[in-house]
Design a protein around this motif. Structure first.
Motif, PDB file in Angstrom:
ATOM      1  N   UNK A 209       0.839  -1.185   0.000  1.00 30.28           N
ATOM      2  CA  UNK A 209       0.000   0.000   0.000  1.00 30.28           C
ATOM      3  C   UNK A 209       0.878   1.241   0.000  1.00 30.28           C
ATOM      4  N   UNK A 210       0.608   2.166  -0.924  1.00 29.89           N
ATOM      5  CA  UNK A 210       1.324   3.437  -0.988  1.00 29.89           C
ATOM      6  C   UNK A 210       0.330   4.512  -1.415  1.00 29.89           C
ATOM      7  N   UNK A 211       0.710   5.785  -1.288  1.00 26.99           N
ATOM      8  CA  UNK A 211      -0.170   6.869  -1.703  1.00 26.99           C
ATOM      9  C   UNK A 211      -0.442   6.803  -3.201  1.00 26.99           C
ATOM     10  N   UNK A 212       0.570   6.428  -3.983  1.00 27.61           N
ATOM     11  CA  UNK A 212       0.382   6.321  -5.435  1.00 27.61           C
ATOM     12  C   UNK A 212      -0.632   5.227  -5.773  1.00 27.61           C
ATOM     13  N   UNK A 213      -0.509   4.086  -5.057  1.00 27.60           N
ATOM     14  CA  UNK A 213      -1.435   2.984  -5.308  1.00 27.60           C
ATOM     15  C   UNK A 213      -2.854   3.373  -4.913  1.00 27.60           C
TER      16      UNK A 213
END
Length: 220
Positions: A209-213
């Motif tokens: 999980x990342x901000x881009x995802x």
């Protein structure tokens, strides 16, 4: 699969030993109405296979693996045994999911009374597995489904009502008794899954999980 609700207290009639292998002859009555050769029966919480059937009991084999990881090696003729047949798919689920695979044994440290309850403190022989034993969680002790009343890092405590005590072999426990312990299977699976690393793609970028995802999927 079992539920940890003991159906009958059987009696160990005879033992045949060959090194760490054993054959147990067990006297029983209530569970004999429909068992067949090859059926699974939990004996003190250990899943064993019925190899011979008689009117007044049955025979099971104990392998060296089971011998080394349960309290069955300590049995003597005349001992009382908690017995449960494998659960039926259309039956009521009164206990919790029990495999009949003892994770370890434990030693009874203390037995006390609190009004109508009997409190039993048990020290697991594999402290690292205590991560699966949590307050208000489920644990199987000698094949009996119980709720963990508390833990202190060294022992865990179970609180037993008179009905359970009277209808199982737990009534014969005393300080120093060795019991079979099976931890909650759901907790073991969750712990194992959370402990695994996320898979890595061909470009060596971790899948997490990342901000881009989150943004790419409309969540941010």
């Amino acid at each position: 699969m079992f539920t940890g609700l003991v159906e009958e207290i059987g009696i160990l009639d005879r033992i045949s030993r060959q090194g760490e292998a054993m054959v147990l002859g067990i006297k029983a009555s209530a569970i004999m109405e429909d068992i067949k050769i090859g059926d699974s029966i939990a004996v003190n919480g250990v899943c064993l296979t019925a190899t011979q059937i008689k009117d007044d009991g049955f025979t099971v084999d104990v392998t060296p693996q089971t011998y080394r990881h349960s309290n069955l090696a300590l049995l003597k003729p005349g001992n009382l045994l908690n017995l449960e047949r494998a659960m039926k798919a259309n039956g009521r689920f009164g206990g919790h999911l029990v495999q009949g695979h003892a994770d370890m044994t434990g030693t009874v440290r203390m037995i006390t009374k609190e009004r109508n309850a009997v409190l039993i403190d048990i020290a697991p022989d594999k402290p690292d597995l205590s991560v699966y034993i949590i307050p208000q969680g489920s644990v199987t002790v000698d094949g009996v489904s119980l709720t963990v009343a508390g833990t202190d890092g060294e022992c865990f405590r179970v609180s037993i009502i008179p009905h359970t005590l009277g209808d199982t072999g737990l009534s014969g426990l005393k300080a120093g008794s060795i019991v079979n312990i099976e931890c909650d299977i759901i907790g073991k699976y969750v712990h194992a899954l959370l402990g695994r690393k996320a898979p890595v793609s061909a470009d060596s970028s971790p899948k997490g999980i990342s901000m881009d995802m989150l943004a790419a999927n409309g969540f941010a």
